[in-house]
Design a protein around this motif. Structure first.
Motif, PDB file in Angstrom:
ATOM      1  N   ASN A  28       0.835  -1.217   0.000  1.00 61.45           N
ATOM      2  CA  ASN A  28       0.000   0.000   0.000  1.00 61.45           C
ATOM      3  C   ASN A  28       0.860   1.253   0.000  1.00 61.45           C
ATOM      4  OD1 ASN A  28      -2.303  -1.568   0.017  1.00 61.45           O
ATOM      5  ND2 ASN A  28      -2.571  -1.458   2.246  1.00 61.45           N
ATOM      6  N   HIS A  29       1.941   1.234   0.798  1.00 58.81           N
ATOM      7  CA  HIS A  29       2.850   2.394   0.843  1.00 58.81           C
ATOM      8  C   HIS A  29       3.515   2.611  -0.522  1.00 58.81           C
ATOM      9  CE1 HIS A  29       5.403   5.420   2.576  1.00 58.81           C
ATOM     10  NE2 HIS A  29       6.492   4.743   2.222  1.00 58.81           N
ATOM     11  N   LYS A  30       3.918   1.524  -1.170  1.00 64.22           N
ATOM     12  CA  LYS A  30       4.526   1.631  -2.505  1.00 64.22           C
ATOM     13  C   LYS A  30       3.530   2.239  -3.493  1.00 64.22           C
ATOM     14  CE  LYS A  30       4.978  -1.796  -5.456  1.00 64.22           C
ATOM     15  NZ  LYS A  30       5.366  -3.021  -6.140  1.00 64.22           N
ATOM     16  N   ASN A  31       2.278   1.812  -3.426  1.00 66.24           N
ATOM     17  CA  ASN A  31       1.248   2.368  -4.309  1.00 66.24           C
ATOM     18  C   ASN A  31       1.032   3.857  -4.034  1.00 66.24           C
ATOM     19  OD1 ASN A  31       0.889  -0.071  -5.600  1.00 66.24           O
ATOM     20  ND2 ASN A  31      -0.766  -0.721  -4.236  1.00 66.24           N
ATOM     21  N   ARG A  32       1.059   4.246  -2.739  1.00 67.57           N
ATOM     22  CA  ARG A  32       0.917   5.673  -2.396  1.00 67.57           C
ATOM     23  C   ARG A  32       2.064   6.487  -2.982  1.00 67.57           C
ATOM     24  NH1 ARG A  32      -0.856   3.551   2.553  1.00 67.57           N
ATOM     25  NH2 ARG A  32       1.205   3.850   3.494  1.00 67.57           N
ATOM     26  N   LEU A  33       3.284   5.963  -2.882  1.00 67.28           N
ATOM     27  CA  LEU A  33       4.435   6.659  -3.451  1.00 67.28           C
ATOM     28  C   LEU A  33       4.279   6.818  -4.964  1.00 67.28           C
ATOM     29  CD1 LEU A  33       7.361   4.941  -1.500  1.00 67.28           C
ATOM     30  CD2 LEU A  33       6.592   7.307  -1.235  1.00 67.28           C
ATOM     31  N   ASP A  55      13.189  16.833  -6.915  1.00 71.90           N
ATOM     32  CA  ASP A  55      13.749  16.191  -5.716  1.00 71.90           C
ATOM     33  C   ASP A  55      12.715  15.296  -5.038  1.00 71.90           C
ATOM     34  OD1 ASP A  55      16.190  17.388  -6.095  1.00 71.90           O
ATOM     35  OD2 ASP A  55      15.865  18.989  -4.628  1.00 71.90           O
ATOM     36  N   ALA A  56      11.479  15.750  -4.950  1.00 75.78           N
ATOM     37  CA  ALA A  56      10.418  14.966  -4.311  1.00 75.78           C
ATOM     38  C   ALA A  56      10.174  13.678  -5.099  1.00 75.78           C
ATOM     39  CB  ALA A  56       9.129  15.790  -4.209  1.00 75.78           C
ATOM     40  N   ILE A  57      10.161  13.780  -6.419  1.00 79.48           N
ATOM     41  CA  ILE A  57       9.949  12.591  -7.262  1.00 79.48           C
ATOM     42  C   ILE A  57      11.112  11.601  -7.081  1.00 79.48           C
ATOM     43  CG2 ILE A  57       9.867  11.769  -9.662  1.00 79.48           C
ATOM     44  CD1 ILE A  57       8.293  14.357 -10.303  1.00 79.48           C
ATOM     45  N   GLU A  58      12.338  12.116  -7.047  1.00 72.27           N
ATOM     46  CA  GLU A  58      13.507  11.249  -6.863  1.00 72.27           C
ATOM     47  C   GLU A  58      13.498  10.582  -5.490  1.00 72.27           C
ATOM     48  OE1 GLU A  58      16.896  13.681  -7.751  1.00 72.27           O
ATOM     49  OE2 GLU A  58      16.610  13.490  -9.909  1.00 72.27           O
ATOM     50  N   ARG A  59      13.103  11.335  -4.447  1.00 67.69           N
ATOM     51  CA  ARG A  59      12.992  10.748  -3.107  1.00 67.69           C
ATOM     52  C   ARG A  59      11.942   9.639  -3.084  1.00 67.69           C
ATOM     53  NH1 ARG A  59      13.400  15.951  -1.286  1.00 67.69           N
ATOM     54  NH2 ARG A  59      11.141  16.078  -1.055  1.00 67.69           N
ATOM     55  N   ASN A  60      10.793   9.907  -3.700  1.00 67.18           N
ATOM     56  CA  ASN A  60       9.738   8.896  -3.757  1.00 67.18           C
ATOM     57  C   ASN A  60      10.212   7.655  -4.515  1.00 67.18           C
ATOM     58  OD1 ASN A  60       7.956  10.441  -2.320  1.00 67.18           O
ATOM     59  ND2 ASN A  60       6.741  11.095  -4.081  1.00 67.18           N
ATOM     60  N   GLN A  61      10.936   7.876  -5.597  1.00 69.18           N
ATOM     61  CA  GLN A  61      11.444   6.750  -6.386  1.00 69.18           C
ATOM     62  C   GLN A  61      12.448   5.935  -5.568  1.00 69.18           C
ATOM     63  OE1 GLN A  61       9.855   6.251  -9.196  1.00 69.18           O
ATOM     64  NE2 GLN A  61      10.942   4.316  -9.466  1.00 69.18           N
ATOM     65  N   THR A  65      12.028   2.029  -4.303  1.00 74.08           N
ATOM     66  CA  THR A  65      13.028   0.977  -4.501  1.00 74.08           C
ATOM     67  C   THR A  65      13.307   0.259  -3.185  1.00 74.08           C
ATOM     68  OG1 THR A  65      14.043   2.239  -6.291  1.00 74.08           O
ATOM     69  CG2 THR A  65      15.383   0.518  -5.296  1.00 74.08           C
ATOM     70  N   GLN A  66      13.426   1.036  -2.102  1.00 73.44           N
ATOM     71  CA  GLN A  66      13.676   0.445  -0.783  1.00 73.44           C
ATOM     72  C   GLN A  66      12.496  -0.425  -0.342  1.00 73.44           C
ATOM     73  OE1 GLN A  66      16.606   0.909   0.789  1.00 73.44           O
ATOM     74  NE2 GLN A  66      15.982  -0.466   2.417  1.00 73.44           N
ATOM     75  N   VAL A  67      11.292   0.056  -0.574  1.00 71.70           N
ATOM     76  CA  VAL A  67      10.092  -0.693  -0.194  1.00 71.70           C
ATOM     77  C   VAL A  67      10.005  -1.989  -0.997  1.00 71.70           C
ATOM     78  CG1 VAL A  67       7.562  -0.662  -0.244  1.00 71.70           C
ATOM     79  CG2 VAL A  67       8.811   1.297   0.656  1.00 71.70           C
ATOM     80  N   ARG A  72      10.358  -7.921  -1.120  1.00 75.42           N
ATOM     81  CA  ARG A  72      11.028  -9.124  -1.614  1.00 75.42           C
ATOM     82  C   ARG A  72      11.607  -9.933  -0.441  1.00 75.42           C
ATOM     83  NH1 ARG A  72      13.919  -6.801  -5.051  1.00 75.42           N
ATOM     84  NH2 ARG A  72      15.747  -6.492  -3.758  1.00 75.42           N
ATOM     85  N   ASP A  73      12.252  -9.243   0.510  1.00 77.20           N
ATOM     86  CA  ASP A  73      12.812  -9.937   1.670  1.00 77.20           C
ATOM     87  C   ASP A  73      11.724 -10.588   2.519  1.00 77.20           C
ATOM     88  OD1 ASP A  73      15.345  -9.205   0.893  1.00 77.20           O
ATOM     89  OD2 ASP A  73      15.532  -7.554   2.326  1.00 77.20           O
ATOM     90  N   MET A  74      10.613  -9.886   2.695  1.00 70.94           N
ATOM     91  CA  MET A  74       9.516 -10.455   3.486  1.00 70.94           C
ATOM     92  C   MET A  74       8.923 -11.668   2.775  1.00 70.94           C
ATOM     93  SD  MET A  74       7.559  -7.260   5.186  1.00 70.94           S
ATOM     94  CE  MET A  74       6.811  -8.156   6.534  1.00 70.94           C
ATOM     95  N   SER A  75       8.802 -11.596   1.459  1.00 69.48           N
ATOM     96  CA  SER A  75       8.263 -12.725   0.695  1.00 69.48           C
ATOM     97  C   SER A  75       9.164 -13.948   0.828  1.00 69.48           C
ATOM     98  CB  SER A  75       8.099 -12.354  -0.777  1.00 69.48           C
ATOM     99  OG  SER A  75       7.154 -11.319  -0.911  1.00 69.48           O
ATOM    100  N   GLU A  76      10.488 -13.746   0.771  1.00 71.77           N
ATOM    101  CA  GLU A  76      11.427 -14.855   0.946  1.00 71.77           C
ATOM    102  C   GLU A  76      11.300 -15.455   2.338  1.00 71.77           C
ATOM    103  OE1 GLU A  76      15.520 -14.097   0.110  1.00 71.77           O
ATOM    104  OE2 GLU A  76      15.112 -13.568  -1.969  1.00 71.77           O
ATOM    105  N   SER A  77      11.200 -14.595   3.349  1.00 69.94           N
ATOM    106  CA  SER A  77      11.060 -15.078   4.730  1.00 69.94           C
ATOM    107  C   SER A  77       9.776 -15.871   4.893  1.00 69.94           C
ATOM    108  CB  SER A  77      11.073 -13.905   5.712  1.00 69.94           C
ATOM    109  OG  SER A  77      12.293 -13.226   5.652  1.00 69.94           O
ATOM    110  N   MET A  78       8.712 -15.389   4.267  1.00 67.72           N
ATOM    111  CA  MET A  78       7.432 -16.096   4.353  1.00 67.72           C
ATOM    112  C   MET A  78       7.528 -17.469   3.686  1.00 67.72           C
ATOM    113  SD  MET A  78       4.848 -12.919   3.712  1.00 67.72           S
ATOM    114  CE  MET A  78       3.394 -13.927   3.610  1.00 67.72           C
ATOM    115  N   GLU A  79       8.189 -17.524   2.538  1.00 71.85           N
ATOM    116  CA  GLU A  79       8.347 -18.809   1.854  1.00 71.85           C
ATOM    117  C   GLU A  79       9.155 -19.767   2.724  1.00 71.85           C
ATOM    118  OE1 GLU A  79      10.181 -20.701  -2.248  1.00 71.85           O
ATOM    119  OE2 GLU A  79       9.893 -18.531  -2.126  1.00 71.85           O
ATOM    120  N   TRP A  80      10.185 -19.242   3.393  1.00 65.97           N
ATOM    121  CA  TRP A  80      11.002 -20.064   4.267  1.00 65.97           C
ATOM    122  C   TRP A  80      10.165 -20.602   5.428  1.00 65.97           C
ATOM    123  CZ3 TRP A  80      16.700 -18.368   5.162  1.00 65.97           C
ATOM    124  CH2 TRP A  80      17.435 -19.427   5.675  1.00 65.97           C
TER     125      TRP A  80
END
Length: 197
Positions: A28-33, A55-61, A65-67, A72-80
């Motif tokens: 949801n946060h990624k979609n808001r960004l 600058d605001a667009i670059e920060r959001n981008q 990327t971080q989100v 991806r990390d949470m999905s891997e942990s869930m699969e594990w």
């Protein structure tokens, strides 16, 4: 205190639910960004925007990327948690097992193991037996056998040294082992018959 298998399953299920909620919040946060960037861009192209908007667009981008990485990390942990094995493992073998294999290379870890037997002199009868056994082999079979068993050379190294194919070395080794097996069996049969008499 040891946990029962039922408690472990409940614990893993609870963790999976928390991860799922967290992953949904991150999505949801990624979609808001993404929507914020669309609002900031509007109908303008990059050159028409002021520096603050860029600058605001670059920060959001960057945040997006971080989100994505967190999702991806949470999905891997869930699969594990769901499967009980590392999703990145190959054929069930963990990448970390390379450390387990390499640990054997450092034999200082096992000072009490006596892997190399003490050298001893052969008796005359043992020397004669070795000579008789090796005499049963052809010169090439003898060369290949000695290079492989005594000097620990690989078939590839032997083939390079003798200037023959690797499959030829393999055939010589197979023949040598077969002949040595026959010699050993006949030797054992002789000694058994001597004991019986």
């Amino acid at each position: 205190m040891m946990m029962t298998s039922e408690q472990i399953e409940n614990w893993a299920d609870a963790m999976l639910l928390e991860y799922e909620e967290g992953r949904t919040e991150l999505s949801n946060h990624k979609n808001r960004l993404h929507n914020q960037n669309l609002d900031l861009i509007g109908d303008k192209n990059w050159r028409e925007m002021d520096v603050e908007t860029q600058d605001a667009i670059e920060r959001n981008q960057s945040d997006k990327t971080q989100v994505n990485s967190m999702i991806r990390d949470m999905s891997e942990s869930m699969e594990w948690l769901e499967t009980g094995r590392d999703p990145e493992s190959l054929r069930g073998i963990e990448k970390s097992s390379v450390y387990q294999r390499n640990a054997m290379a450092d034999m200082d870890i096992f000072p009490s193991l006596d892997i190399f037997p003490e050298e001893r002199d052969l008796s005359e009868s043992e020397k004669q037996r070795v000579i008789r056994v090796l005499a049963e082999l052809s010169p090439r079979e003898r060369q290949c056998f000695i290079l492989h068993t005594v000097y620990s050379r690989s078939y590839a190294q032997i083939s390079a040294e003798l200037n023959v194919g690797k499959s030829t070395v393999q055939k010589y080794m197979e023949r040598a082992k077969l002949k040595l097996r026959v010699v050993r069996l006949s030797y054992e049969n002789e000694h058994i018959s001597e004991r019986v008499i």
